[in-house]
Write a protein that holds these residues in place. Structure first.
Motif, mmCIF file in Angstrom:
data_model
loop_
_atom_site.group_PDB
_atom_site.id
_atom_site.type_symbol
_atom_site.label_atom_id
_atom_site.label_comp_id
_atom_site.label_asym_id
_atom_site.label_seq_id
_atom_site.Cartn_x
_atom_site.Cartn_y
_atom_site.Cartn_z
ATOM 1 N N ALA A 58 0.837 -1.200 0.000
ATOM 2 C CA ALA A 58 0.000 0.000 0.000
ATOM 3 C C ALA A 58 0.875 1.254 0.000
ATOM 4 N N LEU A 59 1.926 1.248 0.805
ATOM 5 C CA LEU A 59 2.848 2.388 0.824
ATOM 6 C C LEU A 59 3.565 2.516 -0.518
ATOM 7 N N ASN A 60 3.951 1.393 -1.086
ATOM 8 C CA ASN A 60 4.624 1.411 -2.376
ATOM 9 C C ASN A 60 3.754 2.057 -3.444
ATOM 10 N N ARG A 61 2.515 1.606 -3.556
ATOM 11 C CA ARG A 61 1.649 2.129 -4.611
ATOM 12 C C ARG A 61 1.296 3.598 -4.376
ATOM 13 N N ALA A 62 1.082 3.980 -3.125
ATOM 14 C CA ALA A 62 0.779 5.387 -2.839
ATOM 15 C C ALA A 62 1.940 6.279 -3.250
ATOM 16 N N THR A 63 3.162 5.879 -2.889
ATOM 17 C CA THR A 63 4.322 6.698 -3.212
ATOM 18 C C THR A 63 4.590 6.713 -4.709
ATOM 19 N N LEU A 64 4.472 5.563 -5.373
ATOM 20 C CA LEU A 64 4.689 5.533 -6.817
ATOM 21 C C LEU A 64 3.690 6.413 -7.548
ATOM 22 N N ASP A 65 2.449 6.416 -7.095
ATOM 23 C CA ASP A 65 1.426 7.259 -7.726
ATOM 24 C C ASP A 65 1.846 8.723 -7.640
ATOM 25 N N ARG A 66 2.243 9.154 -6.470
ATOM 26 C CA ARG A 66 2.617 10.570 -6.292
ATOM 27 C C ARG A 66 3.915 10.916 -7.007
ATOM 28 N N GLN A 67 4.748 9.897 -7.208
ATOM 29 C CA GLN A 67 6.004 10.098 -7.919
ATOM 30 C C GLN A 67 5.832 10.010 -9.437
ATOM 31 N N GLU A 91 3.284 17.970 14.561
ATOM 32 C CA GLU A 91 2.258 18.075 15.613
ATOM 33 C C GLU A 91 1.368 19.291 15.364
ATOM 34 N N ARG A 92 1.962 20.359 14.885
ATOM 35 C CA ARG A 92 1.179 21.559 14.582
ATOM 36 C C ARG A 92 0.204 21.295 13.435
ATOM 37 N N LEU A 93 0.627 20.468 12.488
ATOM 38 C CA LEU A 93 -0.203 20.167 11.317
ATOM 39 C C LEU A 93 -1.144 18.991 11.538
ATOM 40 N N ARG A 94 -0.948 18.241 12.627
ATOM 41 C CA ARG A 94 -1.686 17.003 12.852
ATOM 42 C C ARG A 94 -3.201 17.145 12.670
ATOM 43 N N PRO A 95 -3.852 18.208 13.176
ATOM 44 C CA PRO A 95 -5.312 18.283 13.033
ATOM 45 C C PRO A 95 -5.799 18.237 11.588
ATOM 46 N N GLY A 96 -4.963 18.649 10.645
ATOM 47 C CA GLY A 96 -5.376 18.643 9.243
ATOM 48 C C GLY A 96 -4.857 17.467 8.443
ATOM 49 N N LEU A 97 -4.204 16.521 9.118
ATOM 50 C CA LEU A 97 -3.617 15.379 8.430
ATOM 51 C C LEU A 97 -4.317 14.078 8.823
ATOM 52 N N LEU A 98 -4.167 13.066 7.967
ATOM 53 C CA LEU A 98 -4.568 11.716 8.330
ATOM 54 C C LEU A 98 -3.375 11.017 8.979
ATOM 55 N N VAL A 99 -3.660 10.106 9.889
ATOM 56 C CA VAL A 99 -2.595 9.382 10.577
ATOM 57 C C VAL A 99 -2.792 7.888 10.362
ATOM 58 N N PRO A 117 -5.197 14.415 3.488
ATOM 59 C CA PRO A 117 -6.513 13.769 3.344
ATOM 60 C C PRO A 117 -6.879 13.439 1.898
ATOM 61 N N GLY A 118 -6.558 14.314 0.961
ATOM 62 C CA GLY A 118 -6.971 14.091 -0.416
ATOM 63 C C GLY A 118 -5.941 13.393 -1.285
ATOM 64 N N ALA A 119 -4.852 12.943 -0.703
ATOM 65 C CA ALA A 119 -3.789 12.334 -1.500
ATOM 66 C C ALA A 119 -4.181 10.928 -1.957
ATOM 67 N N PRO A 120 -3.710 10.508 -3.127
ATOM 68 C CA PRO A 120 -4.077 9.179 -3.635
ATOM 69 C C PRO A 120 -3.399 8.062 -2.850
ATOM 70 N N ARG A 121 -4.174 7.032 -2.569
ATOM 71 C CA ARG A 121 -3.652 5.807 -1.948
ATOM 72 C C ARG A 121 -4.278 4.641 -2.706
ATOM 73 N N PRO A 122 -3.684 4.268 -3.848
ATOM 74 C CA PRO A 122 -4.288 3.251 -4.722
ATOM 75 C C PRO A 122 -4.343 1.878 -4.051
ATOM 76 N N ASP A 123 -5.162 1.030 -4.632
ATOM 77 C CA ASP A 123 -5.221 -0.366 -4.195
ATOM 78 C C ASP A 123 -3.825 -0.969 -4.289
ATOM 79 N N PRO A 124 -3.409 -1.734 -3.276
ATOM 80 C CA PRO A 124 -2.059 -2.321 -3.294
ATOM 81 C C PRO A 124 -1.791 -3.212 -4.496
ATOM 82 N N GLU A 125 -2.836 -3.722 -5.134
ATOM 83 C CA GLU A 125 -2.640 -4.592 -6.293
ATOM 84 C C GLU A 125 -2.677 -3.831 -7.613
#
Length: 370
Positions: free
Chosen positions: A14-23, A235-243, A256-264
């Motif tokens: 999941a991390l791989n596909r999310a990062t590759l998408d943004r890259q 920490e200052r940005l945490r309220p507006g981020l997903l964790v 929040p709006g960043a792509p996180r594609p299906d791992p497959e």
């Protein structure tokens, strides 16, 4: 503060596909070159060719002359910034990122303090600025001139001090595709015709990092930027981020709006240059490099060009005369081998049009690594 243990888990794929998408490595993008350089917050440029190979792997219809023209037009520059290494940045980023990462340059300078005894650094910076703004100078030029002014100091330390205290850019023809030229330097302000910008708050750069390299941990960004003490910014940005958290429990932040594609999601092969930012942007690089392959992408301080197959480092490659040599870490399936061949042909056609290249698969890299 949210408990990390309650955050959703993102696995390695999941991390791989999310990062590759943004890259822009899952699907080539039609973005303009300058916009891509800005989106990626710069391209590693320790050598001349890597930014061109990096863009060829990411952009549809990339023409290397376009990046060269942007450099000649002073819209992008080569300058030491992140991790105290040379990057190709947009002019706007060169003016703001350099002061943001100045603390890293100060730490580098401290390593040379014994060779700078009795040297007034403010005076040295002013002296060096006059030199390089009169005409671009090589580091050898700087060493000679600075040593003449401070004969009791170490010449190399003096040149390092100039490089650390001033935002020096490498002027063309250095960095142009298919041309050569030694490194000659002037200040960013002089080259770009714009005054120095103040160091920005790091908050915006954190958000840009997540957009291009996330989801990521605090330590990931600190590794990418070469900075410390960024926890309070997150920490200052945490309220507006997903964790999220990874499989080892490390806390990861994301937009929040960043792509996180299906791992497959399919990930086609890509030929990445040495020093590609994808491989240097995280403290934990297992999202791209499997633990068993760690250390096989470099020899000493020299990294190899990396082949991605199914999104992960699967081998190394190099052009040798009129042949593209590919060495994989293990056997490829027939389908993967055909896809690697097609991608290799496309890469060579993009960067070396009109030149005939054979593609040869070399001996599989042995399991003991390099």
């Amino acid at each position: 503060m949210a408990k990390t243990s309650s955050a959703p888990v993102l696995g390695t794929r999941a991390l791989n596909r999310a990062t590759l998408d943004r890259q822009l490595l899952l699907l080539r993008s039609p973005r303009p070159v300058e916009d891509t350089v800005a989106h990626l917050v710069g391209l590693q440029a320790q050598n001349v060719q890597p930014p061109y190979y990096a863009l060829a792997a990411r952009l549809e219809g990339f023409d290397p002359e376009r990046l060269s023209q942007l450099m000649t037009d002073r819209e992008v520059v080569r300058i030491v910034t992140l991790r105290s290494t040379i990057h190709t940045h947009t002019a706007a980023d060169a003016r703001t990122l350099r002061p943001l990462v100045q603390p890293a340059r100060d730490r580098e300078l401290s390593l040379f303090r014994d060779g700078l005894t009795g040297v007034d650094l403010d005076r040295l910076a002013a002296f060096a600025r006059d030199l390089v703004e009169a005409e671009p100078r090589t580091m050898a030029d700087l060493r000679r001139a600075l040593h003449a002014a401070w004969p009791g100091a170490d010449p190399q330390a003096l040149a390092v001090a100039a490089r650390c205290t001033l935002p020096l850019v490498q002027v063309p023809p250095r960095g142009l595709w298919g041309r050569s030229g030694q490194v000659t330097l002037t200040t960013a302000e002089h080259w770009l015709g714009r005054p120095a910008a103040p160091a920005p708050a790091p908050d915006g750069t954190v958000l840009r990092y997540l957009a291009a390299y996330g989801p990521a941990s605090v330590k990931d960004m600190q590794t990418w930027a070469g900075l410390t003490r960024l926890r309070e910014v997150f920490e200052r940005l945490r309220p507006g981020l997903l964790v999220f958290r990874d499989e080892h429990g490390t806390e990861l932040f994301d937009l929040p709006g960043a792509p996180r594609p299906d791992p497959e999601t399919p990930a086609p092969p890509r030929f990445l240059p040495e020093y590609d930012s994808l491989l240097l942007a995280h403290a934990d690089r297992t999202r791209v490099v499997a633990p068993e392959h760690r250390g096989r992408l470099r020899q000493g301080n020299q990294p190899y060009r990396t082949l991605l197959v199914d999104g992960f480092a699967a081998g190394v490659w190099k052009p040798v005369d009129d042949t593209l040599v590919v060495e994989t870490f293990g056997p490829l399936s027939r389908e993967s081998r055909a896809a690697v061949l097609a991608e290799g042909e496309r890469t060579m056609a993009t960067l070396h049009p009109g030149t005939s290249y054979d593609i040869r698969f070399g001996t599989v890299v042995p399991a003991s690594g390099r």
